[in-house]
Design a protein around this motif. Structure first.
Motif, PDB file in Angstrom:
ATOM      1  N   ALA A   7       2.224  31.880 -33.511  1.00 33.65           N
ATOM      2  CA  ALA A   7       1.881  30.305 -33.399  1.00 33.65           C
ATOM      3  C   ALA A   7       1.316  29.975 -32.251  1.00 33.65           C
ATOM      4  CB  ALA A   7       3.143  29.572 -33.579  1.00 33.65           C
ATOM      5  N   ILE A   8      -0.020  29.634 -32.298  1.00 31.32           N
ATOM      6  CA  ILE A   8      -0.818  29.486 -31.013  1.00 31.32           C
ATOM      7  C   ILE A   8      -0.947  27.897 -30.746  1.00 31.32           C
ATOM      8  CG2 ILE A   8      -3.253  29.432 -30.192  1.00 31.32           C
ATOM      9  CD1 ILE A   8      -3.387  32.343 -30.977  1.00 31.32           C
ATOM     10  N   GLY A   9      -1.374  27.116 -31.828  1.00 24.74           N
ATOM     11  CA  GLY A   9      -1.656  25.694 -31.688  1.00 24.74           C
ATOM     12  C   GLY A   9      -0.285  24.989 -31.680  1.00 24.74           C
ATOM     13  N   ASP A  10      -0.359  23.512 -31.029  1.00 23.95           N
ATOM     14  CA  ASP A  10       0.890  22.948 -30.822  1.00 23.95           C
ATOM     15  C   ASP A  10       1.486  22.328 -32.504  1.00 23.95           C
ATOM     16  OD1 ASP A  10      -1.252  21.215 -31.354  1.00 23.95           O
ATOM     17  OD2 ASP A  10      -0.621  19.866 -29.960  1.00 23.95           O
ATOM     18  N   ARG A  11       0.428  22.267 -33.439  1.00 18.11           N
ATOM     19  CA  ARG A  11       1.030  21.985 -34.715  1.00 18.11           C
ATOM     20  C   ARG A  11       1.851  23.152 -35.502  1.00 18.11           C
ATOM     21  NH1 ARG A  11      -1.887  21.130 -40.066  1.00 18.11           N
ATOM     22  NH2 ARG A  11      -3.751  21.975 -38.909  1.00 18.11           N
ATOM     23  N   ALA A  12       1.190  24.255 -35.059  1.00 17.39           N
ATOM     24  CA  ALA A  12       1.826  25.768 -35.811  1.00 17.39           C
ATOM     25  C   ALA A  12       3.226  25.786 -34.843  1.00 17.39           C
ATOM     26  CB  ALA A  12       1.075  26.781 -35.633  1.00 17.39           C
ATOM     27  N   ILE A  13       3.298  25.796 -33.780  1.00 19.18           N
ATOM     28  CA  ILE A  13       4.462  25.893 -33.129  1.00 19.18           C
ATOM     29  C   ILE A  13       5.617  24.918 -33.324  1.00 19.18           C
ATOM     30  CG2 ILE A  13       5.634  25.835 -30.963  1.00 19.18           C
ATOM     31  CD1 ILE A  13       2.942  26.804 -29.548  1.00 19.18           C
ATOM     32  N   LYS A  14       5.250  23.636 -33.593  1.00 14.74           N
ATOM     33  CA  LYS A  14       5.987  22.604 -33.782  1.00 14.74           C
ATOM     34  C   LYS A  14       6.492  22.899 -35.337  1.00 14.74           C
ATOM     35  CE  LYS A  14       6.494  17.350 -34.416  1.00 14.74           C
ATOM     36  NZ  LYS A  14       6.771  17.659 -35.723  1.00 14.74           N
ATOM     37  N   ALA A  71       2.292  30.966 -28.485  1.00 12.52           N
ATOM     38  CA  ALA A  71       2.982  29.722 -27.901  1.00 12.52           C
ATOM     39  C   ALA A  71       2.005  29.273 -26.946  1.00 12.52           C
ATOM     40  CB  ALA A  71       4.295  29.831 -27.557  1.00 12.52           C
ATOM     41  N   ILE A  72       0.689  29.288 -27.124  1.00 15.42           N
ATOM     42  CA  ILE A  72      -0.230  28.926 -26.113  1.00 15.42           C
ATOM     43  C   ILE A  72      -0.077  27.290 -25.918  1.00 15.42           C
ATOM     44  CG2 ILE A  72      -2.884  28.601 -25.624  1.00 15.42           C
ATOM     45  CD1 ILE A  72      -3.095  31.248 -26.900  1.00 15.42           C
ATOM     46  N   LEU A  73      -0.048  26.409 -26.716  1.00 14.98           N
ATOM     47  CA  LEU A  73      -0.341  25.070 -26.461  1.00 14.98           C
ATOM     48  C   LEU A  73       0.998  24.178 -27.032  1.00 14.98           C
ATOM     49  CD1 LEU A  73      -2.626  23.009 -25.662  1.00 14.98           C
ATOM     50  CD2 LEU A  73      -3.350  22.715 -28.011  1.00 14.98           C
ATOM     51  N   MET A  74       1.785  23.520 -25.865  1.00 15.60           N
ATOM     52  CA  MET A  74       2.824  22.969 -26.094  1.00 15.60           C
ATOM     53  C   MET A  74       3.273  22.177 -25.042  1.00 15.60           C
ATOM     54  SD  MET A  74       5.136  26.563 -26.056  1.00 15.60           S
ATOM     55  CE  MET A  74       6.667  25.785 -26.418  1.00 15.60           C
ATOM     56  N   ASP A  75       4.085  21.326 -25.027  1.00 14.83           N
ATOM     57  CA  ASP A  75       4.535  20.367 -24.139  1.00 14.83           C
ATOM     58  C   ASP A  75       5.978  20.642 -23.543  1.00 14.83           C
ATOM     59  OD1 ASP A  75       5.913  19.300 -26.141  1.00 14.83           O
ATOM     60  OD2 ASP A  75       4.592  17.566 -26.445  1.00 14.83           O
ATOM     61  N   ALA A  76       6.412  19.916 -22.553  1.00 10.42           N
ATOM     62  CA  ALA A  76       7.898  20.010 -22.314  1.00 10.42           C
ATOM     63  C   ALA A  76       8.901  19.959 -23.119  1.00 10.42           C
ATOM     64  CB  ALA A  76       7.983  19.228 -20.909  1.00 10.42           C
ATOM     65  N   LEU A  77       8.720  18.893 -24.229  1.00  3.12           N
ATOM     66  CA  LEU A  77       9.675  18.789 -25.327  1.00  3.12           C
ATOM     67  C   LEU A  77       9.804  19.932 -26.196  1.00  3.12           C
ATOM     68  CD1 LEU A  77      11.662  16.606 -26.726  1.00  3.12           C
ATOM     69  CD2 LEU A  77       9.501  15.781 -27.936  1.00  3.12           C
ATOM     70  N   LEU A  78       8.760  20.421 -26.507  1.00  6.14           N
ATOM     71  CA  LEU A  78       8.553  21.608 -27.454  1.00  6.14           C
ATOM     72  C   LEU A  78       9.425  22.718 -26.653  1.00  6.14           C
ATOM     73  CD1 LEU A  78       5.440  21.864 -29.072  1.00  6.14           C
ATOM     74  CD2 LEU A  78       7.442  21.600 -29.996  1.00  6.14           C
ATOM     75  N   CYS A  79       9.106  22.886 -25.195  1.00  3.58           N
ATOM     76  CA  CYS A  79       9.816  23.987 -24.597  1.00  3.58           C
ATOM     77  C   CYS A  79      11.261  23.867 -24.685  1.00  3.58           C
ATOM     78  CB  CYS A  79       9.415  24.090 -22.944  1.00  3.58           C
ATOM     79  SG  CYS A  79       7.621  24.272 -22.742  1.00  3.58           S
ATOM     80  N   GLY A  80      11.736  22.740 -24.369  1.00  4.01           N
ATOM     81  CA  GLY A  80      13.274  22.370 -24.537  1.00  4.01           C
ATOM     82  C   GLY A  80      14.036  22.684 -25.804  1.00  4.01           C
ATOM     83  N   ARG A  81      13.078  22.293 -26.875  1.00  9.84           N
ATOM     84  CA  ARG A  81      13.506  22.527 -28.301  1.00  9.84           C
ATOM     85  C   ARG A  81      13.712  23.986 -28.616  1.00  9.84           C
ATOM     86  NH1 ARG A  81      10.816  18.941 -32.511  1.00  9.84           N
ATOM     87  NH2 ARG A  81      12.004  20.011 -33.659  1.00  9.84           N
ATOM     88  N   GLY A 117     -10.958  21.034 -24.223  1.00 11.31           N
ATOM     89  CA  GLY A 117     -11.136  20.113 -23.279  1.00 11.31           C
ATOM     90  C   GLY A 117      -9.755  19.954 -22.090  1.00 11.31           C
ATOM     91  N   GLU A 118      -9.275  19.164 -21.806  1.00  8.75           N
ATOM     92  CA  GLU A 118      -8.401  18.798 -20.634  1.00  8.75           C
ATOM     93  C   GLU A 118      -7.119  19.261 -21.260  1.00  8.75           C
ATOM     94  OE1 GLU A 118      -8.725  17.407 -17.621  1.00  8.75           O
ATOM     95  OE2 GLU A 118     -10.687  17.813 -18.107  1.00  8.75           O
ATOM     96  N   ARG A 119      -6.923  19.303 -22.701  1.00  9.97           N
ATOM     97  CA  ARG A 119      -5.611  20.049 -23.048  1.00  9.97           C
ATOM     98  C   ARG A 119      -5.494  21.406 -22.721  1.00  9.97           C
ATOM     99  NH1 ARG A 119      -6.643  18.831 -29.475  1.00  9.97           N
ATOM    100  NH2 ARG A 119      -8.571  19.058 -28.695  1.00  9.97           N
ATOM    101  N   SER A 120      -6.282  22.033 -22.576  1.00  8.09           N
ATOM    102  CA  SER A 120      -6.310  23.571 -21.961  1.00  8.09           C
ATOM    103  C   SER A 120      -5.797  23.600 -20.594  1.00  8.09           C
ATOM    104  CB  SER A 120      -7.639  23.943 -21.719  1.00  8.09           C
ATOM    105  OG  SER A 120      -8.573  23.752 -21.014  1.00  8.09           O
ATOM    106  N   LEU A 121      -5.596  22.385 -19.847  1.00 10.92           N
ATOM    107  CA  LEU A 121      -4.844  22.501 -18.404  1.00 10.92           C
ATOM    108  C   LEU A 121      -3.486  22.515 -18.763  1.00 10.92           C
ATOM    109  CD1 LEU A 121      -7.088  19.742 -16.541  1.00 10.92           C
ATOM    110  CD2 LEU A 121      -7.213  22.088 -16.525  1.00 10.92           C
ATOM    111  N   HIS A 122      -2.916  22.453 -19.975  1.00  9.39           N
ATOM    112  CA  HIS A 122      -1.499  22.620 -20.278  1.00  9.39           C
ATOM    113  C   HIS A 122      -1.022  23.827 -20.922  1.00  9.39           C
ATOM    114  CE1 HIS A 122      -1.544  18.702 -18.597  1.00  9.39           C
ATOM    115  NE2 HIS A 122      -2.441  18.310 -19.289  1.00  9.39           N
ATOM    116  N   GLU A 123      -2.164  24.811 -21.287  1.00  8.81           N
ATOM    117  CA  GLU A 123      -1.750  25.914 -22.013  1.00  8.81           C
ATOM    118  C   GLU A 123      -0.965  26.741 -21.510  1.00  8.81           C
ATOM    119  OE1 GLU A 123      -4.985  29.413 -22.105  1.00  8.81           O
ATOM    120  OE2 GLU A 123      -5.832  27.297 -22.951  1.00  8.81           O
ATOM    121  N   LYS A 124      -0.274  27.705 -22.002  1.00  4.56           N
ATOM    122  CA  LYS A 124       0.457  28.791 -21.524  1.00  4.56           C
ATOM    123  C   LYS A 124       1.580  28.324 -20.436  1.00  4.56           C
ATOM    124  CE  LYS A 124      -2.790  32.384 -22.402  1.00  4.56           C
ATOM    125  NZ  LYS A 124      -3.681  31.425 -23.100  1.00  4.56           N
ATOM    126  N   PRO A 125       2.477  27.307 -20.774  1.00  7.19           N
ATOM    127  CA  PRO A 125       3.353  26.651 -19.681  1.00  7.19           C
ATOM    128  C   PRO A 125       4.458  27.695 -19.386  1.00  7.19           C
ATOM    129  CG  PRO A 125       3.817  25.902 -21.793  1.00  7.19           C
ATOM    130  CD  PRO A 125       2.722  26.813 -22.347  1.00  7.19           C
TER     131      PRO A 125
END
Length: 528
Positions: free
Chosen positions: A338-345, A370-380, A407-415
Motif C-alpha cells: 500500500a503506497i498511496g494514502d488512500r490505499a494505506i487508509k 507505506a509511502i504517503l501518510m500523515d501523523a494520524l495514520l502513523c498513530g493508528r 508536488g508538495e505532498r512528496s515532502l511528507h513521504e516516507k515518514p
C-alpha cells in the motif's frame, strides 16, 4: 571449534550489550560477546580472527526484496543507462547478438522517467528493429512492461482484448494496444508466454541473486510475492536446493495470497510437515492494494499533479477484506503493498475490522512501502500493531519522479521519524531489483533524505545514523518475525558485516562493506 572475532568495535544492536570488543562463535551461533581480554580467558582454545575495519555490525537484512526477479534480470539486458530510442535498440541488439539462441529479446531496468524522447517507448519503436522476434522490457518500477507486436501476437493480445481487472493495457487513439502493460494483472498476460526456465534455471538465478546480495553485506532477505510468476511449491524446492548447495542468504518467503490459497496453505495443519531448510522460513502472505507513484497508479486521496487521476485500488474493499479475514482466521500474518494514502487508509481500516471480528493478539500484519501518510495514520498503525516494511533507497532513486507526481505532498513521504515516534515497528529493505538494493545507499538516504538531484524531501523525517542502521538490521529481522538474527548477541546466528568506518560517519565518510561472516568465518563454522 570456537572462533573469537575481534579487531574492530562490534555494534551488537542490543542495548543490553552496546558496543563490545569481540564475539565468540561456534557452529554459526554467537556464544559470547564482550571484553576481549575476558573472552580470551573464558575461551582459551578459540581460534582468533582479527578483522581490520572500522566496525562489525549485524549483516544487513533486506525485509522486502525480489531475489528471483533479480536473478532473472541479471540474465537480461540492463537498460538502466538508456535515455533514447537509439540507445535502447542498440543495447538490445548487442545483447541478443551475444545470445543468438534466445527465443526472446529481454531487457530490464528501463527508466521511463528519464527517457528523453518526445513520446514514450512503445511497440512501434521496438518493431522497427525486431519485427519477428518477441521483445519484453520491464521498467525499473516493476509495475510496467513494454513489448513489441511479436510478443503481443504470442500472447494473443489484440484491440479487442479487454483490460484485466486491476490491470491496464495502454491503447492509441484507435484503440490499438501500444505494447505498454501496467500492473501485475496486465503484465501477466505477457509473462505467462515466456519460456519456463525450469528448476535448474531458477536455481542458477537464485545463486546469482544471492551472490549479489552477499557482496553488498546482505545475509538475510525476504522474498516478496513468492509464487506469482513461478509456481509456489517449485519455488520452495528451488530455494531448498540452493541453500543445500551452500547459498549464503537466510530467506523468508512471502507467498502471494492467491498462490498460497490455491496450494491449500491456509487450511488447518497444511504447513506442519513442509520440508524446509533451516535457513528457509515462511513469512507473511503478500497482497497488493495499489500500484506505484512513478506509474501514477498508487491510490491517492487527492489527484496527481496536473491530472484528475487518483490512481487505482488493486483490490476492492470487499476482496481485500475477504483475503485479510481468511489469513487472520488461518493465523497467518499478511504484508499488504500500500503506497498511496488512500490505499494505506483502506488497508488499515480493513485490518482493524478483521482484528475485531477475529481477535488474535499474537498476529501482527504489515504494510509494505507505506509511502504517503500523515501523523494520524502513523498513530493508528501503531495502535493496531501494524508493522511497516520501508525502502529508503526508493527516495533516492525515485524521489524526483515522486515530486513531479505529487508536488508538495512528496515532502511528507516516507515518514520514518513519525512512524518510530508513534511506536510503529519499522524495518528497511530495498524492493530490489526495482533499485540496486545497496543497503549503504538506503541507509544514507534515510539519514540525509536526498534525491538524485539533491532535493531534500522531508528533512524532519530523517533518522540518525544508528537509528537507520537498526532499521536495516534488527528492525528488519523483527518486522520479518525472524528472531534468530539481527543482533550480535549470544544465541543468535553469527551473520555479520564489516565496515571500513564507524557507522556514525555514514554522511561524512565513504562507508563500504569490506567483508561478511559467510566469507570470513564460514570454514567449519556451520550456518552463518
Amino acid at each position: 571449534m570456537k572462533c573469537l572475532v575481534t579487531g574492530a568495535p562490534v555494534y551488537t544492536m542490543d542495548e543490553r550489550f552496546g558496543i563490545v570488543q569481540a564475539i565468540v562463535i561456534e557452529k554459526g551461533l554467537i556464544v559470547a560477546v564482550g571484553n576481549l581480554r575476558r573472552l580470551r580467558q573464558d575461551f582459551p582454545t578459540a581460534r582468533q580472527v582479527d578483522i581490520s575495519g572500522g566496525a562489525i555490525i549485524p549483516a544487513f537484512n533486506d525485509c522486502h526484496a525480489h531475489l528471483l526477479l533479480l536473478g532473472q534480470d541479471l540474465t537480461r539486458c540492463d537498460l538502466g543507462q538508456c535515455r533514447t530510442r537509439g540507445q535502447v535498440l542498440w543495447a538490445l541488439q548487442q545483447w541478443i547478438g551475444k545470445k543468438p539462441s534466445e527465443p526472446w529479446v529481454m531487457g530490464w531496468n528501463f527508466d521511463a522517467a528519464r527517457y528523453e524522447e518526445p513520446h514514450p517507448l512503445t511497440c512501434r519503436d521496438l518493431d522497427d528493429a525486431f519485427s519477428w522476434q518477441p521483445v519484453i522490457i520491464s521498467e525499473n518500477t516493476k509495475h510496467t512492461l513494454v513489448v513489441n507486436s511479436a510478443a503481443m501476437k504470442l500472447a494473443g493480445i489484440s484491440g479487442s482484448t479487454p483490460n484485466p481487472p486491476s490491470g491496464i493495457i495502454d491503447r492509441d487513439a484507435a484503440g490499438k494496444p501500444t505494447g505498454v502493460f501496467r500492473e501485475m494483472a496486465a503484465m501477466e498476460l505477457i509473462e505467462s508466454t515466456l519460456p519456463d526456465p525450469g528448476e535448474a534455471g531458477v536455481v542458477n538465478m537464485l545463486h546469482a541473486a544471492m551472490a549479489d546480495l552477499e557482496q553488498k553485506g546482505i545475509l538475510a532477505a525476504s522474498e516478496a510475492f513468492a509464487g506469482n510468476w513461478y509456481p509456489l511449491e517449485a519455488k520452495v524446492r528451488a530455494y531448498n536446493r540452493v541453500l543445500e548447495q551452500g547459498g549464503p542468504i537466510r530467506v523468508t518467503l512471502m507467498p502471494e495470497f492467491l498462490a498460497a490459497e490455491r496450494a491449500g496453505w491456509l487450511e488447518p495443519g497444511a504447513l506442519f510437515d513442509m520440508p524446509l531448510h533451516p535457513d528457509l522460513r515462511l513469512g507473511p502472505l503478500k497482497l497488493m492494494a495499489d500500484g506505484a507513484i512513478s506509474a501514477r497508479t498508487a491510490a491517492l486521496c487527492k489527484p496527481y499533479e496536473n491530472s484528475d487521476a487518483k490512481g487505482y485500488l488493486a483490490l476492492d474493499r470487499e476482496e481485500l477484506e475477504r483475503r485479510l479475514l481468511r489469513a487472520q482466521r488461518a493465523g497467518m500474518p499478511t504484508a499488504t503493498h500500500a503506497i498511496g494514502d488512500r490505499a494505506i487508509k483502506i488497508t488499515l481500516e480493513v485490518i482493524e475490522k478483521v482484528q475485531t471480528a477475529c481477535p488474535k493478539a499474537h498476529l501482527h500484519h504489515r504494510i509494505e512501502h507505506a509511502i504517503l501518510m500523515d501523523a494520524l495514520l502513523c498513530g493508528r498503525l501503531a495502535a493496531a500493531g501494524i508493522m511497516v516494511a520501508a525502502q529508503p533507497q526508493l527516495l533516492l532513486e525515485m524521489g524526483d519522479t515522486h515530486y513531479a507526481a505529487l508536488g508538495e505532498r512528496s515532502l511528507h513521504e516516507k515518514p520514518y521519524r513519525s512512524l518510530l515516534q508513534a511506536g510503529v515497528r519499522l524495518g528497511f529493505g530495498s524492493d530490489l531489483p526495482v533499485v540496486s538494493g545497496d543497503p549503504i545507499l538506503g541507509w544514507r538516504t534515510a539519514v540525509d533524505r536526498k534525491t538524485r538531484s539533491g532535493r531534500q524531501l522531508g528533512p524532519g523525517e530523517a533518522l540518525s545514523s544508528l537509528e537507520a542502521l537498526r532499521c536495516y538490521t534488527c528492525g528488519s529481522a523483527d518486522v520479518g518475525g525472524d528472531f534468530a538474527l539481527g543482533r550480535l548477541v549470544p544465541g543468535q546466528q553469527a551473520r555479520f558485516a564489516v565496515l571500513n568506518h564507524r557507522p556514525e560517519l555514514i554522511l561524512e565518510e565513504d562507508i563500504r562493506v569490506t567483508g561478511v561472516s559467510s566469507r570470513i568465518v564460514s570454514d567449519g563454522m556451520g550456518p552463518g
